[in-house]
Design an enzyme around this catalytic site. Sequence first.
Site, PDB file in Angstrom:
ATOM      1  N   HIS A 186     -46.541  35.838 -25.266  1.00 35.90           N
ATOM      2  CA  HIS A 186     -45.884  35.087 -24.194  1.00 35.90           C
ATOM      3  C   HIS A 186     -45.253  33.799 -24.704  1.00 35.90           C
ATOM      4  CE1 HIS A 186     -50.055  33.328 -23.890  1.00 35.90           C
ATOM      5  NE2 HIS A 186     -49.385  32.205 -23.673  1.00 35.90           N
ATOM      6  N   HIS A 195     -44.972  26.379 -25.494  1.00 39.44           N
ATOM      7  CA  HIS A 195     -45.653  26.975 -26.656  1.00 39.44           C
ATOM      8  C   HIS A 195     -45.258  28.443 -26.798  1.00 39.44           C
ATOM      9  CE1 HIS A 195     -48.562  27.912 -23.355  1.00 39.44           C
ATOM     10  NE2 HIS A 195     -48.845  28.984 -24.059  1.00 39.44           N
ATOM     11  N   GLU A 205     -49.900  29.104 -30.052  1.00 33.08           N
ATOM     12  CA  GLU A 205     -51.163  29.686 -29.555  1.00 33.08           C
ATOM     13  C   GLU A 205     -51.385  31.009 -30.251  1.00 33.08           C
ATOM     14  OE1 GLU A 205     -51.169  30.287 -25.329  1.00 33.08           O
ATOM     15  OE2 GLU A 205     -53.034  31.411 -25.340  1.00 33.08           O
TER      16      GLU A 205
END
Length: 149
Positions: A8, A87, A136
Amino acid sequence: MKLGRLNHIGVATPSIADSIAHFRDVMGATDITEPFDLPEQGVKVCFVNTPTHGGMNGTQIELIEPYDASSPINGFLSKNPAGGQHHLCFEVEDIAAAREWFEGQGKRILGATRIGAHGTPIFFLHPKDMMGQLTEIMETPHSDTTGEH
Ligand SMILES: CC[C@H](C(=O)O)C(=O)SCCNC(=O)CCNC(=O)[C@H](O)C(C)(C)COP(=O)(O)OP(=O)(O)OC[C@H]1O[C@@H](n2cnc3c(N)ncnc32)[C@H](O)[C@@H]1OP(=O)(O)O
Ligand SMILES: [Co+2]
């Protein structure tokens, strides 16, 4: 380390409701989850699912709004009041091995490995060590993963 799937793109927003309207009405999104709170992560979260391709689920847009005054994204939003790309999240098969790899590379890991919005272990790498990109790392969800999203 082998580059894994882009799971994502995290997009910070001052208002998830406004961002949902934008992705639905301007971008034509048809598959948007109900927002849900992750108080332990300091955010309200909602996923905009992009179309599948090659039999794979599309990369999600992860909309994140501060949950409270202690949210880790308040600093970002104070510098970027309209919100924006926050992110990137890449999948790995083994979160512990990935953590060891990045530690060995001298990259600062932000806090403990913890359960993220997909119900699998995650950690974050400091943007200043990652070419300016908050990154992440998330363990790939497997069929037995409890994650809801
Ligand atoms: C976990 C649930 C969900 C999921 O997918 O499962 C999520 O993804 S939740 C996402 C929200 N949670 C986090 O982002 C946790 C990790 N983030 C942090 O710990 C902080 O946001 C941190 C440390 C990256 C930045 O905190 P803050 O902005 O308060 O600190 P500074 O102002 O000292 O920033 C230091 C330096 O980094 C620059 N910065 C901050 N955020 C970003 C960013 N998103 N991308 C790139 N750069 C960023 C900031 O501008 C400072 O740079 P400087 O040049 O010193 O001004
Ligand atoms: Co995320």
